[in-house]
Scaffold this motif. Structure first.
Motif, PDB file in Angstrom:
ATOM      1  N   THR A   1       2.585  -3.721   3.356  1.00 16.38           N
ATOM      2  CA  THR A   1       2.963  -2.591   4.201  1.00 16.38           C
ATOM      3  C   THR A   1       2.248  -1.322   3.741  1.00 16.38           C
ATOM      4  N   LEU A   2       1.682  -0.558   4.746  1.00 10.80           N
ATOM      5  CA  LEU A   2       0.850   0.606   4.462  1.00 10.80           C
ATOM      6  C   LEU A   2       1.489   1.863   5.033  1.00 10.80           C
ATOM      7  N   LEU A   3       1.433   2.975   4.265  1.00 12.21           N
ATOM      8  CA  LEU A   3       1.890   4.293   4.721  1.00 12.21           C
ATOM      9  C   LEU A   3       0.663   5.204   4.876  1.00 12.21           C
ATOM     10  N   ILE A   4       0.587   5.888   6.019  1.00 14.17           N
ATOM     11  CA  ILE A   4      -0.472   6.883   6.244  1.00 14.17           C
ATOM     12  C   ILE A   4       0.213   8.191   6.576  1.00 14.17           C
ATOM     13  N   ASN A   5      -0.072   9.229   5.790  1.00 17.14           N
ATOM     14  CA  ASN A   5       0.525  10.547   5.984  1.00 17.14           C
ATOM     15  C   ASN A   5      -0.440  11.469   6.750  1.00 17.14           C
TER      16      ASN A   5
ATOM     17  N   LYS B   1      -8.530  10.200   2.314  1.00 22.75           N
ATOM     18  CA  LYS B   1      -8.253  10.614   0.944  1.00 22.75           C
ATOM     19  C   LYS B   1      -6.927  11.349   0.864  1.00 22.75           C
ATOM     20  N   GLY B   2      -6.085  10.887  -0.054  1.00 20.20           N
ATOM     21  CA  GLY B   2      -4.800  11.511  -0.276  1.00 20.20           C
ATOM     22  C   GLY B   2      -3.794  11.272   0.824  1.00 20.20           C
ATOM     23  N   ARG B   3      -4.109  10.415   1.772  1.00 19.24           N
ATOM     24  CA  ARG B   3      -3.210  10.196   2.913  1.00 19.24           C
ATOM     25  C   ARG B   3      -2.510   8.833   2.861  1.00 19.24           C
ATOM     26  N   THR B   4      -3.054   7.844   2.159  1.00 18.01           N
ATOM     27  CA  THR B   4      -2.559   6.468   2.260  1.00 18.01           C
ATOM     28  C   THR B   4      -1.856   6.019   0.973  1.00 18.01           C
ATOM     29  N   LYS B   5      -0.915   5.101   1.176  1.00 21.30           N
ATOM     30  CA  LYS B   5      -0.154   4.549   0.054  1.00 21.30           C
ATOM     31  C   LYS B   5       0.343   3.165   0.453  1.00 21.30           C
ATOM     32  N   LEU B   6       0.247   2.210  -0.528  1.00 20.30           N
ATOM     33  CA  LEU B   6       0.743   0.858  -0.275  1.00 20.30           C
ATOM     34  C   LEU B   6       2.220   0.808  -0.640  1.00 20.30           C
ATOM     35  N   LEU B   7       3.081   0.577   0.346  1.00 17.91           N
ATOM     36  CA  LEU B   7       4.523   0.522   0.106  1.00 17.91           C
ATOM     37  C   LEU B   7       4.974  -0.867  -0.323  1.00 17.91           C
ATOM     38  N   GLY B   8       4.239  -1.898   0.076  1.00 14.36           N
ATOM     39  CA  GLY B   8       4.649  -3.269  -0.238  1.00 14.36           C
ATOM     40  C   GLY B   8       4.131  -3.727  -1.593  1.00 14.36           C
ATOM     41  N   ASP B   9       4.702  -4.845  -2.093  1.00 15.54           N
ATOM     42  CA  ASP B   9       4.276  -5.493  -3.331  1.00 15.54           C
ATOM     43  C   ASP B   9       3.425  -6.690  -2.953  1.00 15.54           C
ATOM     44  N   LEU B  10       2.129  -6.623  -3.297  1.00  8.59           N
ATOM     45  CA  LEU B  10       1.224  -7.707  -2.897  1.00  8.59           C
ATOM     46  C   LEU B  10       1.623  -9.036  -3.512  1.00  8.59           C
TER      47      LEU B  10
ATOM     48  N   LEU C   1     -20.349  -5.129   7.247  1.00 10.90           N
ATOM     49  CA  LEU C   1     -20.707  -4.038   8.149  1.00 10.90           C
ATOM     50  C   LEU C   1     -20.200  -2.696   7.644  1.00 10.90           C
ATOM     51  N   PHE C   2     -19.637  -2.694   6.452  1.00  9.65           N
ATOM     52  CA  PHE C   2     -19.163  -1.494   5.780  1.00  9.65           C
ATOM     53  C   PHE C   2     -18.228  -0.647   6.648  1.00  9.65           C
ATOM     54  N   PRO C   3     -17.093  -1.228   7.079  1.00 12.44           N
ATOM     55  CA  PRO C   3     -16.122  -0.431   7.832  1.00 12.44           C
ATOM     56  C   PRO C   3     -15.463   0.596   6.915  1.00 12.44           C
ATOM     57  N   PRO C   4     -14.900   1.686   7.456  1.00 11.11           N
ATOM     58  CA  PRO C   4     -14.205   2.675   6.630  1.00 11.11           C
ATOM     59  C   PRO C   4     -13.050   2.037   5.865  1.00 11.11           C
ATOM     60  N   VAL C   5     -12.967   2.332   4.562  1.00 14.85           N
ATOM     61  CA  VAL C   5     -11.886   1.813   3.715  1.00 14.85           C
ATOM     62  C   VAL C   5     -10.712   2.776   3.808  1.00 14.85           C
ATOM     63  N   VAL C   6      -9.551   2.239   4.203  1.00 15.57           N
ATOM     64  CA  VAL C   6      -8.344   3.046   4.346  1.00 15.57           C
ATOM     65  C   VAL C   6      -7.577   3.098   3.027  1.00 15.57           C
ATOM     66  N   PHE C   7      -7.460   1.936   2.394  1.00 13.04           N
ATOM     67  CA  PHE C   7      -6.762   1.841   1.114  1.00 13.04           C
ATOM     68  C   PHE C   7      -7.342   0.646   0.342  1.00 13.04           C
ATOM     69  N   LYS C   8      -7.400   0.813  -1.025  1.00 13.90           N
ATOM     70  CA  LYS C   8      -7.925  -0.268  -1.866  1.00 13.90           C
ATOM     71  C   LYS C   8      -7.188  -0.219  -3.195  1.00 13.90           C
ATOM     72  N   THR C   9      -6.637  -1.392  -3.613  1.00 13.65           N
ATOM     73  CA  THR C   9      -5.823  -1.408  -4.840  1.00 13.65           C
ATOM     74  C   THR C   9      -6.674  -1.324  -6.098  1.00 13.65           C
ATOM     75  N   ARG C  10      -7.901  -1.818  -6.097  1.00  9.61           N
ATOM     76  CA  ARG C  10      -8.732  -1.842  -7.304  1.00  9.61           C
ATOM     77  C   ARG C  10      -9.279  -0.458  -7.655  1.00  9.61           C
ATOM     78  N   THR C  11      -9.405   0.441  -6.674  1.00  9.15           N
ATOM     79  CA  THR C  11     -10.033   1.739  -6.912  1.00  9.15           C
ATOM     80  C   THR C  11      -9.449   2.759  -5.946  1.00  9.15           C
ATOM     81  N   ASP C  12      -9.651   4.025  -6.264  1.00 10.78           N
ATOM     82  CA  ASP C  12      -9.196   5.106  -5.383  1.00 10.78           C
ATOM     83  C   ASP C  12     -10.254   5.520  -4.367  1.00 10.78           C
TER      84      ASP C  12
END
Length: 574
Positions: free
Chosen positions: A109-113, A94-103, A76-87
């Motif tokens: 764990t996700l950070l949103i600024n 854009k420019g707001r999210t960062k993965l704090l945890g180690d997969l 259903l193509f929901p909005p992508v917040v963060f993706k490790t394979r691509t930016d």
């Protein structure tokens, strides 16, 4: 505050270890995220996340992850917040999210600024272990982005009872620590403040509690909570209005007063209480009106003397009751007089006309006929007007007027006088150019009927006879009848002229017949003199006629008619 954060991270590591143990036992896809988390707008938020996957799966080319917003279904193509394979992410992230945890350590764990209100909603994590080993976890974390702090207010605040108000600020942004201040507390009696730090499911909340004892005077006053982050420009405030419950403190009503009967009066009552009281107006033991409000008005329309007495306003809101009374006095003008019914009487009847009323003070009674004063003015509640041998002039409208210092009232009725016909002096016969015109006028009630009688011809002329130009007219009680006798006269079989005219008038009360006087129209007489063959012949004829009348010694009333006959005979010989 640093120790709080250290404790949080230690708990997260312990939880991760426990989940890894559980994962080895269950070998299922599982994720742990806080079900609810909050943050202030323009700040940041950390969403703790730990995921599990079946132990039999070997990640192919590493472990990747995707965070979705709104729904967990990729198709259903929901909005992508963060993706490790691509930016490539949704524009709002854009420019707001960062993965704090180690997969690889199963920490997502996700950070949103710099979050805003548009970021409020549900967040889902999807694990990508390579190949067909991809799974979107149905559990979600729901983020609430706040533009003002929350204040915990009890459902009911009662006057003179201790009150606690608590203000909350989320503390889920590792780079910023909030502080709380209370505003507008200077007017509070002996306020006390306490601070607390609460953690639940790895989310943190800072709280400040204000304790004091409210009074009725504090109802509606403002209190505020301010949350700010030191060394930043971020400040958040929330104001509340105190809703203090208290029993009625005062009941205000109109002052006692006098009102006029038939007028309107409004009895107003105001009750100061919170919540609004059930306000009621009582008259004796009878409840007249009630409402739950701050005030109530009792409208009395067309006030009567029976409504005079003590009126009490009662206010009751469950926290207490209070009442106040007033006295209402009723004054009234005369009541509508009671008089005779309209009547029809015969001329000569003696009548007694009655008028009675009530009023305070005692009214004066005045009799009027067709607007004119008759009789005497009586200062009493009863007046009798005597009419001896009533005449037709007594016909009309009679009114009894009652007056006192508070007003007036009146009643009227009609008296119709019936009487026999009376001939009017306008009745006569007149010689005109075309012949003789006879008019008969009479008054009577009922309206008289008019007939003409020609004794020389023994003919009666009325409305049913169309030969003699009979005309009638009725105006009120007056009847008018008129006939015209042509120039040659109306002849019977014998050929004699018909100039003797009687007028007959009658109704149910009588009949009268009168011989109408014959009058010569002056203009017509001059026309006759000028229009004859010769003036001498006319004069000779008049002299002969006078001598003839004198010799026969006829009565005066028939002389004019015989003169007319001679004149007609003379003309026929010409």
């Amino acid at each position: 505050m640093v120790s709080h954060r250290a404790d949080t991270m230690w708990c997260l590591e312990l939880l991760l270890t426990l989940l890894l143990i559980i994962n080895d036992a269950s070998c299922q896809w599982n994720v742990w995220v806080p079900r609810d988390i909050s943050a202030m707008t323009n700040s940041c938020v950390v969403i703790p996340c730990t995921f599990m996957y079946p132990s039999g799966i070997r990640p192919y080319r590493g472990i990747h992850g995707i965070w979705y917003f709104g729904q967990p279904y990729p198709q259903l193509f929901p909005p992508v917040v963060f993706k490790t394979r691509t930016d490539i992410v949704h524009e709002s992230y854009k420019g707001r999210t960062k993965l704090l945890g180690d997969l690889h350590q199963r920490n997502c764990t996700l950070l949103i600024n710099n979050i805003g209100p548009e970021h409020s909603g549900r967040y889902y994590f999807r694990a990508d272990l390579g190949g067909a080993n991809m799974y979107t976890y149905p559990d979600f974390s729901e983020l609430r982005v706040l533009d003002q702090p929350n204040i915990d207010v009890p459902e009911e605040i009662v006057s003179d009872e201790s009150l606690e108000l608590t203000c909350y600020a989320p503390d889920n942004c590792p780079d910023m620590t909030p502080e709380i201040q209370w505003m507008y507390t200077d007017y509070l009696p002996d306020p006390e403040l306490s601070t607390d730090y609460q953690e639940d499911s790895n989310t943190a909340v800072l709280s400040s509690t204000l304790t004091f004892t409210p009074r009725p005077m504090h109802n509606g006053q403002l209190l505020g909570c301010r949350v700010f982050y030191p060394n930043t420009t971020l400040v958040y405030e929330r104001l509340i209005s105190l809703d203090i419950k208290y029993a009625p403190r005062s009941v205000w009503v109109n002052v006692s007063s006098e009102v006029m009967e038939g007028s309107s009066v409004v009895l107003h009552c105001e009750v100061e209480s919170n919540p609004h009281s059930r306000i009621s107006w009582m008259f004796g033991d009878q409840e007249l009106i009630w409402d739950e409000a701050s005030n109530i008005s009792l409208s009395l329309d067309d006030v009567m003397p029976a409504q005079e007495g003590l009126y009490t306003c009662v206010g009751n809101n469950g926290f207490g009751m209070m009442n106040t009374s007033l006295y209402l006095a009723v004054k009234y003008p005369p009541r509508e007089p009671v008089v005779n019914n309209s009547m029809t009487v015969l001329e000569g009847t003696t009548l007694a006309l009655h008028c009675s009323t009530q009023g305070s003070p005692a009214p004066t009674l005045t009799w009027l006929k067709d607007g004119e004063l008759i009789g005497t003015i009586t200062a009493d509640e009863l007046s009798v007007l005597q009419i001896i041998d009533i005449t037709p002039q007594g016909d009309g409208q009679y009114r009894c007027l009652a007056e006192n210092e508070h007003g007036r009232a009146s009643s009227s009725f009609n008296i119709t006088v019936e009487y026999a016909p009376v001939l009017l002096e306008e009745s006569k016969c007149t010689v005109i150019r075309e012949g003789v015109q006879c008019v008969c006028m009479a008054t009577g009630n009922p309206e008289p009927t008019i007939e003409f009688y020609l004794p020389d011809l023994n003919i009666t002329i009325n409305e049913s006879d169309r030969r003699y130009n009979f005309y009638t007219h009725i105006d009120g009680y007056t009847s008018t009848g008129m006939i015209k006798l042509r120039e040659k006269g109306e002849r019977a079989d014998s050929g004699g002229p018909a100039v003797n005219v009687h007028c007959s008038i009658f109704n149910m009360y009588g009949r009268e017949s009168v011989l109408l006087e014959l009058q010569q129209e002056k203009k017509y007489m001059m026309a006759v003199i000028v229009g004859t063959i010769g003036g001498v012949a006319v004069i000779a004829f008049i002299i002969a006629a006078v001598r003839y009348v004198g010799q026969n010694n006829k009565k005066e009333k028939t002389g004019i008619i015989n003169l007319w006959a001679l004149w007609q005979d003379w003309r026929s010989k010409k």
